[in-house]
Design an enzyme around this catalytic site. Structure first.
Site, PDB file in Angstrom:
ATOM      1  N   ASP A   2      32.850 -32.439 -17.428  1.00  0.00           N
ATOM      2  CA  ASP A   2      33.413 -31.373 -18.266  1.00  0.00           C
ATOM      3  C   ASP A   2      33.963 -31.844 -19.604  1.00  0.00           C
ATOM      4  O   ASP A   2      33.612 -31.287 -20.641  1.00  0.00           O
ATOM      5  CB  ASP A   2      34.506 -30.608 -17.484  1.00  0.00           C
ATOM      6  N   CYS A  41      16.948  -8.946 -16.795  1.00  0.00           N
ATOM      7  CA  CYS A  41      18.341  -8.620 -16.461  1.00  0.00           C
ATOM      8  C   CYS A  41      19.277  -8.975 -17.614  1.00  0.00           C
ATOM      9  O   CYS A  41      19.206 -10.066 -18.174  1.00  0.00           O
ATOM     10  CB  CYS A  41      18.767  -9.369 -15.200  1.00  0.00           C
ATOM     11  N   ASP A  62      36.033 -14.497 -14.976  1.00  0.00           N
ATOM     12  CA  ASP A  62      34.871 -14.617 -14.094  1.00  0.00           C
ATOM     13  C   ASP A  62      33.870 -13.469 -14.225  1.00  0.00           C
ATOM     14  O   ASP A  62      32.897 -13.417 -13.480  1.00  0.00           O
ATOM     15  CB  ASP A  62      35.329 -14.670 -12.627  1.00  0.00           C
TER      16      ASP A  62
END
EC number: 1.17.99.6
Length: 380
Positions: free
Chosen positions: A134, A191, A241
């Site tokens: 990260d 999508c 989220d």
């Protein structure tokens, strides 16, 4: 040396130590990524948290000159919480995003990468390596995509077949010449749900994120939150989220494979009011092992104040008045004044007005005016 056998041994060992997916990428320059990152810079879409120059972020052999391969790993984390406490009047709660559930994933993945490196060190003479999770220069997602771990969805998250996008990623740059895996095909198709669902329009289009608009980024900043985002963050106190929870690829994806990543419901969905008076020591003791604590308590407290305003929690007025009058930090004082106006208890008007007479910080005074404006606008 039989590299095929070594790789089989490595994969078997990775399973023993709790690595859920492992793949190998070539250490070639990430040319396409470099162009995307350059475009992000030119458009002003970066967050400012990025580490390293464009070359350092896309050239693996700048970090390990002898680099011959990159080992990518993925660890699955839960998407659902058991026994989540309910938010109710007088006990309103905030929410940490799933990437901050359980123990800090940086520590969890670094431990597994170190154990994997120790294993390889015993097997391969002259082993050279460097790991990243990260906060390193390389893009974990780009490495994982090249290593066949998954594909990058329109929400800019890496999506795996087995675990959806609920995975943490890390890598080891190494001088072992492992053969690379094949990437998997992008399967988002037509999508566009995540792009349409993003609360702030941070997903300007599929696969392109304006980090400065992303709630996950905004909740980590330390200054005043821009007005246009205050109603958007709701009760989120760290992260967001939405682009994951709406993704069809994440439907029914919920894995509880690692006890250290299980959420403590009282920590990841904490009461908001107690956060306003928590000391640095208490914050570190209580939240220090979570990924969401890395910026300290100030952003969390600011976001908690905004969340109380979102709920229009009149039971928090007394505590917000104390914060507005006594807190030494302008961002916290000013946000509390704004929140008092947003909640709208009539007696708060005079309290803000009197506090304004003693305030000297220009930004706080501006927030006080915003708080007062809620009352005047309501009477028009």
């Amino acid at each position: 040396m039989d590299l095929h056998a070594l790789r089989e041994d490595m994969v078997a060992f990775s399973k023993e130590i709790g690595i859920d997916k492992i793949g190998v990428a070539s250490p070639d320059v990430f040319t396409e990524l470099k162009e995307r990152l350059r475009a992000q810079q030119e458009l002003g879409y970066q967050s400012g948290f990025e580490k390293g120059s464009l070359d350092e972020r896309t050239t693996p052999n700048m970090h390990v000159p002898e680099a011959k391969s990159i080992i990518s790993i993925a660890i699955a984390y839960p998407s659902k919480m058991k026994d989540a406490p309910r938010s109710k009047r007088g006990e309103r709660r905030g929410l940490f995003c799933r990437a901050s559930w359980g123990q800090d994933y940086h520590d969890v993945l670094n431990d597994k990468l170190n154990r994997l490196a120790e294993f390889l060190e015993e097997k391969y003479p002259g082993f050279r390596w460097r790991s990243m999770v990260d906060t390193g220069e390389l893009s974990d997602r780009a490495v994982a995509e090249r290593a066949g771990i998954g594909f990058t969805g329109k929400n800019t998250n890496l999506i795996t077949k087995e675990f959806g996008s609920y995975v943490y990623l890390g890598e080891i740059i190494t001088n072992i010449p492992f053969a690379p895996d094949d990437p998997v095909d992008d399967s988002c198709g037509d999508c566009n749900i995540c792009v349409d669902a993003c609360p702030t329009g941070a997903l300007v289009q599929g696969n392109q994120l304006h980090a400065g608009k992303c709630i996950a980024f905004l909740t980590q900043t330390k200054g005043f939150l821009p007005d246009e985002y205050r109603d958007k963050i709701g009760n989120r106190i760290y992260g967001c989220d939405t682009c994951q929870t709406v993704c069809p690829k994440n439907k029914k994806k919920d894995f509880h494979l690692h006890p250290e990543l299980e959420p403590d419901p009282e920590l990841v969905k904490p009461e908001l009011k107690p956060l306003l008076s928590i000391s640095n020591r208490e914050f570190k003791e209580k939240y220090g092992k979570m990924a969401g604590s890395w910026r300290g308590k100030k952003p969390i407290q600011r976001n908690a104040i905004i969340a109380l305003a979102h709920y229009k929690d009149d039971t928090a007025v007394e505590e917000l008045i104390r914060v507005m009058k006594e807190d030494p930090r302008p961002v916290i004082r000013g946000t509390a004044a704004w929140a008092l106006g947003k909640i709208g208890v009539p007696s708060s008007y005079d309290v803000i007005l009197h506090a304004k007479e003693k305030e000297t910080d220009e930004e706080v005074l501006l927030e006080m005016d915003k708080g007062l404006a809620f009352f005047t606008n309501a009477t028009v």
